[in-house]
Scaffold this active site. Sequence first.
Site, PDB file in Angstrom:
ATOM      1  N   PHE A 141      13.198  61.748-108.611  1.00 10.69           N
ATOM      2  CA  PHE A 141      14.124  60.664-108.286  1.00 10.69           C
ATOM      3  C   PHE A 141      13.526  59.347-108.753  1.00 10.69           C
ATOM      4  CE2 PHE A 141      16.086  57.363-105.705  1.00 10.69           C
ATOM      5  CZ  PHE A 141      17.423  57.664-105.901  1.00 10.69           C
ATOM      6  N   ASP A 226       5.747  56.806-111.216  1.00 14.54           N
ATOM      7  CA  ASP A 226       6.699  56.176-110.307  1.00 14.54           C
ATOM      8  C   ASP A 226       6.097  56.236-108.907  1.00 14.54           C
ATOM      9  OD1 ASP A 226       8.671  55.530-108.514  1.00 14.54           O
ATOM     10  OD2 ASP A 226      10.254  56.627-109.550  1.00 14.54           O
ATOM     11  N   LYS A 255       9.562  50.100-102.684  1.00 16.31           N
ATOM     12  CA  LYS A 255       9.825  50.306-101.256  1.00 16.31           C
ATOM     13  C   LYS A 255       8.959  49.478-100.290  1.00 16.31           C
ATOM     14  CE  LYS A 255      12.468  54.510-101.229  1.00 16.31           C
ATOM     15  NZ  LYS A 255      12.588  55.137-102.540  1.00 16.31           N
TER      16      LYS A 255
HETATM   17  C1  LIG Z   1      13.517  55.109-103.622  1.00 18.17           C
HETATM   18  C2  LIG Z   1      12.950  55.472-104.955  1.00 18.17           C
HETATM   19  C3  LIG Z   1      13.417  54.869-106.137  1.00 18.17           C
HETATM   20  C4  LIG Z   1      14.586  53.904-106.147  1.00 18.17           C
HETATM   21  O1  LIG Z   1      14.317  52.733-105.471  1.00 18.17           O
HETATM   22  P1  LIG Z   1      15.553  51.737-105.127  1.00 18.17           P
HETATM   23  O2  LIG Z   1      14.884  50.581-104.468  1.00 18.17           O
HETATM   24  O3  LIG Z   1      16.475  52.500-104.242  1.00 18.17           O
HETATM   25  O4  LIG Z   1      16.197  51.384-106.411  1.00 18.17           O
HETATM   26  C5  LIG Z   1      12.792  55.198-107.320  1.00 18.17           C
HETATM   27  N1  LIG Z   1      11.768  56.073-107.350  1.00 18.17           N
HETATM   28  C6  LIG Z   1      11.298  56.669-106.245  1.00 18.17           C
HETATM   29  C7  LIG Z   1      10.136  57.610-106.338  1.00 18.17           C
HETATM   30  C8  LIG Z   1      11.873  56.401-105.006  1.00 18.17           C
HETATM   31  O5  LIG Z   1      11.422  57.016-103.904  1.00 18.17           O
END
Ligand SMILES: *Cc1c(COP(=O)(O)O)cnc(C)c1O
Length: 405
Positions: A141, A226, A255
């Site tokens: 994700f 990420d 986050k």
């Molecule tokens: C939550 C998340 C995102 C997206 O972040 P947003 O602030 O919702 O755009 C991207 N990568 C990872 C691993 C995440 O947990």
Amino acid sequence: MPVTQTPITRELFDEVILPIYAPAQFVPVKGQGSRVWDQQGKEYIDFAGGIAVTALGHCHPVLVETLQKQSEQLWHLSNIFTNEPALRLAKKLTDATFADRIFFANSGAEANEAAFKLARYYATNTISPYKTKIIAFHHAFHGRTFFTVTVGGQPKYSDGFGPKPADIVHVPFNDLDAVKAVIDDHTCAIVVEPIQGEGGVTPATEAFLSGLRQLCDQYQALLVFDEVQTGMGRTGKLFAYQHSEVVPDILTTAKALGGGFPVSAMLTREGIAKVMTPGSHGTTYGGNPLACSVAEASLDIINDSQLLAGVEQRHQWFIKALEEINNHYHIFTTIRGKGLLIGAQLAPEYAARLRDFIQAAAEHGLLLLSAGSDVLRFTPSLIIPEQDVQQGMAKLQQAIAQVIG
Ligand SMILES: *Cc1c(COP(=O)(O)O)cnc(C)c1O
């Protein structure tokens, strides 16, 4: 004021908000530390932390004070001007990591969008205009912009919006041979979460990450971590890559960066950053003084050996309590994760009850998350008090007992 006002209730959500979420049946109105209260005054223990965002709990006094002070000083300028909080935060992030250069944005998706654009820009400008392939992983994700959701490994989130950004391939996570089968000279980047968060709290193995590093070096591709979910102390180190020898070329974090105030960052090295020029990328809000001042305060508190050791200690409390529950109810097949990113995978016979467990937990006064299709996810505040952990676990046990009868 009009005589009749629309009551502000959960029902109103179904009338006025785009139907893309299915929020809980209550409406929280206040939070303090690891506790939250709803409109009726009912108290909840928070094991969700706003999805790994409120890393210092709700309304941490230092963050509140910083926000109040900065709110009377300067909110926003745009990137026509730089500002002191952004410069201070960028300096601290580079001092604390492998990176030399920072790009600020407002969300995880935007940080990733910048990372993927940079990876392609770097490869097409320095090596070949055809070096555009991105390798990513099933169940990954990376956010909801069209590029990031397409790099993410869940077609159900990217299908239905027309033609997708091209030249992105997905292979199974933790499967180095699968990566070897698709990587080539046209590959510009491999994008990976050190622990897949949304996908089910699945850690990458050390061998997998070091194998990816070797392949990237061999094919002149960039390794993108990420760390939107794993960053900012979540795993017991400031960033998850610091647990191992593997250093990425680009890292994204969001986050927990602002502890609940929207802000994100993309980190990279000078040699990569230097392909960008004024105008190659940008954002209006990114790096605004209000967000950066809160993130700086948050980083100052989190990047502290005692706080990070406390994350490890809390990890032990969570694992011990979950194992005790499991010894009694036998509902989990594995309990995994690092620091305070913990997943408890439901046994196949309970997998379909995932939502029921979360709803029952809320009824007993516990905020809980899911991940993937069959995992209960725990991403509490990094400083959640022991008493709140114990009370929350007692509520979880009651919820489980209620669901499985
Ligand atoms: C939550 C998340 C995102 C997206 O972040 P947003 O602030 O919702 O755009 C991207 N990568 C990872 C691993 C995440 O947990």
